[in-house]
Scaffold this motif. Structure first.
Motif, PDB file in Angstrom:
ATOM      1  N   ALA A 178      -0.024 -67.051 -51.164  1.00 31.93           N
ATOM      2  CA  ALA A 178       0.869 -68.132 -49.892  1.00 31.93           C
ATOM      3  C   ALA A 178       0.831 -67.235 -48.873  1.00 31.93           C
ATOM      4  O   ALA A 178       0.990 -67.614 -47.370  1.00 31.93           O
ATOM      5  N   SER A 179       1.735 -65.541 -48.759  1.00 29.52           N
ATOM      6  CA  SER A 179       2.264 -65.042 -48.185  1.00 29.52           C
ATOM      7  C   SER A 179       0.535 -64.814 -47.129  1.00 29.52           C
ATOM      8  O   SER A 179       0.768 -64.408 -45.935  1.00 29.52           O
ATOM      9  N   GLN A 180      -0.376 -64.487 -48.028  1.00 27.48           N
ATOM     10  CA  GLN A 180      -1.653 -64.236 -47.342  1.00 27.48           C
ATOM     11  C   GLN A 180      -1.588 -65.296 -46.079  1.00 27.48           C
ATOM     12  O   GLN A 180      -2.502 -64.911 -44.622  1.00 27.48           O
ATOM     13  N   LEU A 181      -2.282 -66.165 -46.782  1.00 32.40           N
ATOM     14  CA  LEU A 181      -2.462 -67.444 -45.541  1.00 32.40           C
ATOM     15  C   LEU A 181      -1.777 -67.665 -44.937  1.00 32.40           C
ATOM     16  O   LEU A 181      -1.940 -67.817 -43.603  1.00 32.40           O
ATOM     17  N   ASP A 182      -0.708 -67.520 -44.980  1.00 30.13           N
ATOM     18  CA  ASP A 182       0.378 -67.677 -43.904  1.00 30.13           C
ATOM     19  C   ASP A 182       0.048 -66.400 -42.835  1.00 30.13           C
ATOM     20  O   ASP A 182      -0.008 -66.405 -41.569  1.00 30.13           O
ATOM     21  N   ALA A 183       0.587 -65.240 -43.634  1.00 26.99           N
ATOM     22  CA  ALA A 183      -0.150 -64.156 -42.468  1.00 26.99           C
ATOM     23  C   ALA A 183      -1.264 -64.571 -41.650  1.00 26.99           C
ATOM     24  O   ALA A 183      -1.112 -64.364 -40.151  1.00 26.99           O
ATOM     25  N   PHE A 184      -2.695 -64.476 -42.310  1.00 27.27           N
ATOM     26  CA  PHE A 184      -3.809 -65.306 -41.047  1.00 27.27           C
ATOM     27  C   PHE A 184      -3.668 -66.243 -40.519  1.00 27.27           C
ATOM     28  O   PHE A 184      -4.419 -66.216 -39.677  1.00 27.27           O
ATOM     29  N   LEU A 185      -2.426 -67.209 -41.148  1.00 24.12           N
ATOM     30  CA  LEU A 185      -2.519 -68.750 -39.899  1.00 24.12           C
ATOM     31  C   LEU A 185      -1.596 -68.615 -39.056  1.00 24.12           C
ATOM     32  O   LEU A 185      -2.195 -68.640 -37.499  1.00 24.12           O
ATOM     33  N   GLU A 186      -0.785 -67.675 -39.195  1.00 23.36           N
ATOM     34  CA  GLU A 186       0.217 -67.080 -38.087  1.00 23.36           C
ATOM     35  C   GLU A 186      -0.129 -67.059 -37.074  1.00 23.36           C
ATOM     36  O   GLU A 186      -0.333 -66.610 -35.721  1.00 23.36           O
ATOM     37  N   ALA A 187      -0.903 -65.034 -37.339  1.00 27.41           N
ATOM     38  CA  ALA A 187      -1.960 -64.260 -36.627  1.00 27.41           C
ATOM     39  C   ALA A 187      -3.632 -65.293 -35.780  1.00 27.41           C
ATOM     40  O   ALA A 187      -3.802 -64.565 -34.445  1.00 27.41           O
ATOM     41  N   GLY A 188      -4.275 -65.756 -36.938  1.00 23.21           N
ATOM     42  CA  GLY A 188      -4.976 -66.638 -36.384  1.00 23.21           C
ATOM     43  C   GLY A 188      -5.369 -67.633 -36.453  1.00 23.21           C
ATOM     44  O   GLY A 188      -6.386 -68.322 -34.982  1.00 23.21           O
ATOM     45  N   VAL A 189      -4.694 -68.768 -36.227  1.00 19.34           N
ATOM     46  CA  VAL A 189      -4.933 -69.842 -35.997  1.00 19.34           C
ATOM     47  C   VAL A 189      -3.730 -71.057 -35.058  1.00 19.34           C
ATOM     48  O   VAL A 189      -2.689 -70.471 -35.263  1.00 19.34           O
ATOM     49  N   GLY A 190      -4.103 -71.572 -34.336  1.00 23.29           N
ATOM     50  CA  GLY A 190      -3.220 -72.087 -32.766  1.00 23.29           C
ATOM     51  C   GLY A 190      -2.808 -73.041 -33.201  1.00 23.29           C
ATOM     52  O   GLY A 190      -1.903 -74.229 -32.542  1.00 23.29           O
ATOM     53  N   PHE A 191      -3.563 -74.347 -34.110  1.00 23.75           N
ATOM     54  CA  PHE A 191      -3.589 -75.932 -33.835  1.00 23.75           C
ATOM     55  C   PHE A 191      -2.699 -75.872 -35.189  1.00 23.75           C
ATOM     56  O   PHE A 191      -2.820 -75.248 -36.859  1.00 23.75           O
ATOM     57  N   VAL A 192      -1.108 -76.969 -35.016  1.00 25.60           N
ATOM     58  CA  VAL A 192      -0.196 -76.909 -36.601  1.00 25.60           C
ATOM     59  C   VAL A 192      -0.904 -77.446 -37.452  1.00 25.60           C
ATOM     60  O   VAL A 192      -0.241 -77.371 -38.543  1.00 25.60           O
ATOM     61  N   LYS A 193      -1.605 -78.423 -36.775  1.00 22.64           N
ATOM     62  CA  LYS A 193      -2.456 -80.035 -38.287  1.00 22.64           C
ATOM     63  C   LYS A 193      -3.174 -78.565 -38.930  1.00 22.64           C
ATOM     64  O   LYS A 193      -3.352 -78.908 -40.669  1.00 22.64           O
ATOM     65  N   ALA A 194      -4.151 -77.493 -38.930  1.00 21.54           N
ATOM     66  CA  ALA A 194      -4.778 -77.159 -39.168  1.00 21.54           C
ATOM     67  C   ALA A 194      -4.194 -76.205 -40.648  1.00 21.54           C
ATOM     68  O   ALA A 194      -4.357 -75.949 -41.119  1.00 21.54           O
ATOM     69  N   LYS A 195      -3.253 -75.664 -39.487  1.00 24.41           N
ATOM     70  CA  LYS A 195      -1.595 -74.383 -40.702  1.00 24.41           C
ATOM     71  C   LYS A 195      -2.285 -75.519 -41.845  1.00 24.41           C
ATOM     72  O   LYS A 195      -1.865 -75.410 -43.068  1.00 24.41           O
ATOM     73  N   ALA A 196      -0.800 -76.637 -41.456  1.00 29.58           N
ATOM     74  CA  ALA A 196      -0.566 -77.342 -42.704  1.00 29.58           C
ATOM     75  C   ALA A 196      -1.420 -78.562 -43.638  1.00 29.58           C
ATOM     76  O   ALA A 196      -2.132 -77.896 -44.807  1.00 29.58           O
ATOM     77  N   LEU A 197      -2.842 -78.374 -42.894  1.00 33.11           N
ATOM     78  CA  LEU A 197      -3.903 -78.797 -44.035  1.00 33.11           C
ATOM     79  C   LEU A 197      -4.815 -77.699 -44.677  1.00 33.11           C
ATOM     80  O   LEU A 197      -5.057 -77.330 -45.908  1.00 33.11           O
ATOM     81  N   CYS A 198      -4.489 -76.504 -43.770  1.00 37.58           N
ATOM     82  CA  CYS A 198      -4.575 -75.565 -44.768  1.00 37.58           C
ATOM     83  C   CYS A 198      -4.024 -74.972 -46.338  1.00 37.58           C
ATOM     84  O   CYS A 198      -4.433 -74.517 -46.955  1.00 37.58           O
ATOM     85  N   ARG A 199      -3.142 -75.026 -46.102  1.00 37.54           N
ATOM     86  CA  ARG A 199      -1.731 -74.966 -46.856  1.00 37.54           C
ATOM     87  C   ARG A 199      -2.026 -75.860 -47.509  1.00 37.54           C
ATOM     88  O   ARG A 199      -1.844 -75.590 -49.351  1.00 37.54           O
ATOM     89  N   ALA A 200      -2.282 -77.506 -47.582  1.00 39.58           N
ATOM     90  CA  ALA A 200      -2.595 -78.171 -48.876  1.00 39.58           C
ATOM     91  C   ALA A 200      -3.591 -78.115 -49.579  1.00 39.58           C
ATOM     92  O   ALA A 200      -3.666 -78.489 -50.434  1.00 39.58           O
ATOM     93  N   ALA A 201      -5.154 -77.142 -48.811  1.00 37.26           N
ATOM     94  CA  ALA A 201      -5.813 -77.251 -49.391  1.00 37.26           C
ATOM     95  C   ALA A 201      -5.890 -76.283 -50.638  1.00 37.26           C
ATOM     96  O   ALA A 201      -6.573 -75.889 -51.433  1.00 37.26           O
ATOM     97  N   LEU A 202      -4.966 -75.284 -49.704  1.00 37.51           N
ATOM     98  CA  LEU A 202      -4.963 -74.130 -50.751  1.00 37.51           C
ATOM     99  C   LEU A 202      -3.364 -73.691 -51.825  1.00 37.51           C
ATOM    100  O   LEU A 202      -4.114 -74.002 -53.023  1.00 37.51           O
ATOM    101  N   ARG A 203      -2.830 -74.886 -51.530  1.00 36.30           N
ATOM    102  CA  ARG A 203      -2.105 -76.254 -52.784  1.00 36.30           C
ATOM    103  C   ARG A 203      -3.327 -76.190 -54.133  1.00 36.30           C
ATOM    104  O   ARG A 203      -2.517 -76.682 -55.385  1.00 36.30           O
ATOM    105  N   TRP A 204      -4.101 -77.499 -53.508  1.00 36.31           N
ATOM    106  CA  TRP A 204      -4.533 -78.247 -54.477  1.00 36.31           C
ATOM    107  C   TRP A 204      -5.537 -77.365 -54.852  1.00 36.31           C
ATOM    108  O   TRP A 204      -5.850 -77.347 -56.406  1.00 36.31           O
ATOM    109  N   ALA A 205      -5.621 -76.408 -54.627  1.00 36.88           N
ATOM    110  CA  ALA A 205      -6.438 -75.088 -55.404  1.00 36.88           C
ATOM    111  C   ALA A 205      -5.644 -74.604 -56.570  1.00 36.88           C
ATOM    112  O   ALA A 205      -6.189 -74.602 -57.533  1.00 36.88           O
ATOM    113  N   ALA A 206      -4.843 -74.475 -56.142  1.00 39.88           N
ATOM    114  CA  ALA A 206      -4.049 -73.923 -57.317  1.00 39.88           C
ATOM    115  C   ALA A 206      -3.408 -75.136 -58.302  1.00 39.88           C
ATOM    116  O   ALA A 206      -3.167 -74.427 -59.455  1.00 39.88           O
ATOM    117  N   LEU A 207      -3.365 -76.270 -57.760  1.00 40.15           N
ATOM    118  CA  LEU A 207      -3.117 -77.367 -58.575  1.00 40.15           C
ATOM    119  C   LEU A 207      -4.367 -77.509 -59.517  1.00 40.15           C
ATOM    120  O   LEU A 207      -4.320 -77.418 -61.220  1.00 40.15           O
TER     121      LEU A 207
END
Length: 184
Positions: A76-105
């Motif tokens: 989660a920390s690695q994804l957050d760092a990447f999103l903050e540094a390289g992804v400027g789209f709020v909706k995309a960030k939320a979807l990336c986090r949801a996809a990672l959480r799905w994979a964790a599920l």
């Protein structure tokens, strides 16, 4: 796969994407718009299955399926760092986090899931083909360089047949046909 294999693979996919490649986004706009339609279809099926239709189309499905599932803190920390540094789209960030959480599920939950297609795979493939570049979402319409995808109602997307095959060769063929016809 061992616990966290899917989550690690999803994180690796997300962080390998060039989120600012406008040329790829434009060249793949036809396939990306269809991949988004397939995402809408799959998310509607899952939202219906888990009474998450109020959150459709951008549903954190893992939260509805098993709210106790958490992404490994390091991932989660690695994804957050990447999103903050390289992804400027709020909706995309939320979807990336949801996809990672799905994979964790999928890695850790003992919940028995219905036989439905992976809800995030079309979205991940869409990201692979141009990320969020050229995508504008306004008034419940996704616009991919003038290729418009209206959200409609979740019920409008409950079809059982896939909108598009997810294989790279099929996606490339859609983009090539559009380019040849001057519609890309």
């Amino acid at each position: 796969m061992t616990q966290s294999d899917r989550a690690r693979a999803t994180l690796d996919r997300l962080t390998a994407i060039d989120w600012w490649d406008e040329d790829a986004a434009y060249a793949h706009a036809p396939s990306r718009s269809r991949l988004f339609r397939e995402y809408l279809r799959r998310s509607a099926l899952w939202a219906q299955a888990y009474q998450a239709t109020d959150d459709w189309p951008f549903v954190d499905l893992a939260a509805h399926v098993d709210p106790s599932v958490q992404v490994d803190a390091e991932l989660a920390s690695q994804l957050d760092a990447f999103l903050e540094a390289g992804v400027g789209f709020v909706k995309a960030k939320a979807l990336c986090r949801a996809a990672l959480r799905w994979a964790a599920l999928l890695d850790s939950s003992t919940v028995r899931l219905p036989s439905l297609p992976d809800p995030f795979e079309p979205l991940l493939r869409m990201f692979d083909r141009g990320a969020w570049c050229g995508l504008v979402i306004e008034n419940r319409v996704a616009d991919f360089f003038t290729l418009r995808v209206p959200f409609g109602r979740w019920q409008d997307h409950l079809g059982t047949n896939p909108v598009i095959p997810l294989e790279r060769s099929a996606l490339d063929a859609i983009d090539a046909r559009a380019a040849a016809s001057g519609k890309a």
